[in-house]
Scaffold this motif. Sequence first.
Motif, short mmCIF file in Angstrom:
data_model
loop_
_atom_site.label_atom_id
_atom_site.label_comp_id
_atom_site.label_asym_id
_atom_site.label_seq_id
_atom_site.Cartn_x
_atom_site.Cartn_y
_atom_site.Cartn_z
N TRP A 194 0.83 -1.21 0.00
CA TRP A 194 0.00 0.00 0.00
C TRP A 194 0.86 1.26 0.00
O TRP A 194 0.34 2.37 0.09
CB TRP A 194 -0.90 0.02 1.24
N GLY A 215 0.05 3.65 -2.92
CA GLY A 215 -1.35 3.89 -3.21
C GLY A 215 -2.08 2.57 -3.30
O GLY A 215 -1.58 1.54 -2.84
N ALA A 216 -3.28 2.61 -3.87
CA ALA A 216 -4.10 1.40 -3.95
C ALA A 216 -3.37 0.31 -4.73
O ALA A 216 -2.94 0.53 -5.87
CB ALA A 216 -5.44 1.73 -4.62
N PRO A 217 -3.22 -0.90 -4.15
CA PRO A 217 -2.45 -1.96 -4.81
C PRO A 217 -3.13 -2.48 -6.07
O PRO A 217 -4.35 -2.60 -6.14
CB PRO A 217 -2.37 -3.07 -3.75
N ALA A 239 -9.95 3.71 -7.74
CA ALA A 239 -8.70 3.76 -6.99
C ALA A 239 -8.65 4.96 -6.07
O ALA A 239 -8.22 4.88 -4.92
CB ALA A 239 -7.51 3.78 -7.94
N GLU A 275 -8.69 3.76 -2.07
CA GLU A 275 -7.50 4.00 -1.25
C GLU A 275 -7.89 4.56 0.11
O GLU A 275 -7.36 4.14 1.14
CB GLU A 275 -6.56 4.98 -1.97
#
Lengths: 408, 400
Positions: B36, B39-41, B268, B272
């Motif tokens: 993470w 950012g959003a994986p 995303a 997040e």
Amino acid sequence: MASTTAEEQPFTLAVPDADLELLRTKLASVRFPDELEGAAWDYGAPLADIQRLVTHWKNSFDWRKAEAAINTLPMFTHDIEVDGFGTLNIHYVHQKSAVKNAVPLLFVHGWPGHFLEVRKLLPLLTAGPADQPSFHVVALSLPGFGFSEAPKKPGFKGRHYAEVFNKLMLSLGYEEYVYQGGDWGCALGAHAVTHYAHTHIKAWHTNTPFYRRPKFLSNPLLFLGLLTLPFNEPALAGLQRSQEFMKKGMGYYMEQATQPQTLGYSLADSPVGLLAWIYEKLVSWSDDYPWTDDEVIEWISIYWFSRAGPAAAGRIYYEITNRNTNDLFEGTKRTTVPFGVAYFPGEIAQTPKSWSKMLGKVVFESTHDKGGHFSAFEQPEKLASDLHKMFGKGGPAHGVVPGRNGYD
Amino acid sequence: MSEQPFTLAIPDADLEYLRKKLDVVRLPDELDGAGWQYGAPLAHIQRLLAHWKDGFDWRKAEAEINKLAMFTRDVDVEGFGTLNIHYLHQKSEVKNAIPLLFVHGWPGHFLEVRKLLPILTAKSPDHPSFHVVAVSLPGFAFSEGPKKPGFEGRQYAEVLNKVMLALGYNEYVYQGGDWGHLLGAHVAHQYGHKHVKAWHSNMPCYRAPKLLSNPFLTLEPYYSAAARQRISKSAKYRVTGSGYFLEQATKPQTIGYSLADSPVGLLAWIYEKLVAWTDEYPWTDDEVLEWISVYWFSRDGPAASVRIYHALTGGSTHDSFAGAARSTIPLGVSYFPKEIIQLPKSWTQLLGNVVFESEHDKGGHFAATEQPEALAGDLRKMYGKGGPAHGVVPGRNGYD
């Protein structure tokens, strides 16, 4: 040991038809937001501009024509070994001068820039007037930008970029060279000279000089100079523009320095999202440059069709600032190789000129009355002229590269 | 135009359009072992995308949403004409239930009230009941947004108050978190005592005290480890989690193009926060996609929602409390451990007249979603018999 020139490959840009088709499909189904009445530039890129540009992109812009023109540049790729990161295939322009003893010059772009920012400089630097010094120009795509590979794992720092620069120049037979850059080209220049000043980099120049505020202990005179700031009108005007930028123009920086992956999904997936994200800077950071729609779309296309995808480029902010916990110059030290600076009025981060001394040993300064952040693109003659003066006969950095003083 | 019942009915064409977009998503790569940190994986987003395309059933979600008591009505806003405002209005069977206005934030929406509804409206001699109104803020979900600049704290407060008055609730109480909290300060300032009789926040934060006006509060972090600890928890948000805030407060239109055009970009951007801001809440893919869909299918589009950051901060030239002086109406606060902004508890008195405080050991920013029983429990304690705000609304003390 540096890789040999034998491994250099000529590079021809040839975006696959399938990629053009995907872009066409996406452009055909753009969903626009609305906009507040009378918004103009107050909230970001204006809707009318973006709609016009999208229409142009869909209906008029000819990528293949742009691509063919780009391919008239002498471009190459080369595998560069980077300590801890394996090999990165690096893309670059290498334009030699007819003058054998031309000064080897590495040109380094920034964000949202790219290697083509060197385009207008090429004829001026490699084939200028006979009484001016000539340069062999190398302009790379930074790792993760344009057509260079991106690092695959975290931790690609300033010293790694510097390593790429130096190994590339060595691979081309340029043991000693000079460096020119703006935006990241400036910050990375500070990193490059930290590691390679004197041994390889003999002088450097930036068209976007900016630096940290002086601390009393390290720069007492400059620190005290802050006290006279209120009475220094040009510096005040510059600081005001900087403050405007710091207050209103740093959103992109914060997001890219902390959550580049989150942002990356938008930039990779949405042509209009990418267009707006970059176009906003092309206009607000330049000095009333009369961008044509073709220029803008070509510029955005380099990002859209980039080898690593548009999401990769923003990661440089994260890596160099250690996720927003240090500034761009962390890990650099001031060096004593000759340093030249060009001040352009439209530059976004204008710190007092005296601060450039902290960045390097200033031997050349010029102040212009026109031009902004993208000066190589906006004012190529002015920038080239600065380099001619700095490195030409009688100039303060003339002959810094032994045996390659720019004249035959 | 008076109240109209509201049925959510996204046109087939809009569903088809989304389907088309999902089919041509272009994803970025990701650094090895990113987790993470950046950012959003990617793996999460890929999984959610696949579910959005092939598993998530919007019409089913829509039908469930339509079981809620929803309405719209035109609200006149001085200088802005009328805005058609969407809201949920769930009455309790308890006639004297306390009218409660629930206000969401960003990236929240009116559905955050959902789990609270049965608890707050339930009848019992042991706790107070509420008539619950949950408004979609202008520019969010199915409420119209303002069309011109200048719609600021004052105007948001005006809309919220007018909805309550229009429903016959001349006096009411207020609950909010995130923008719901920040706007609460504006509502309390403008309508405190006259209409808003008390308020509650699950994200209690305010400006830091100034040394000259509040020396003891200002100095508290210097001698209180607890105070320091709370401040340090906010550091992570400030340093690594506030990029979205700065962009939305300065260039909402620029980021708006991405949010309007790219479903995965919007997913995303919001996901997040759904994860980073909660206390290990076990989001299901359906929950996430329903949440994102409310933004994707919102009346004015996703870009309209982020303008509130610019509007309330003057384009990042002041904080969101500007123009909202401290009100003396009773204030209740709930502290959740994973809230993103945490300040010393003693500073909360600068925000308002704190009469109720509770601290929980589980829950984060989206308390109504994560810990509805805890949050509702706090409201019951605050307004119940013997509670510090019992009977603030004359004639409507929550019990029959």
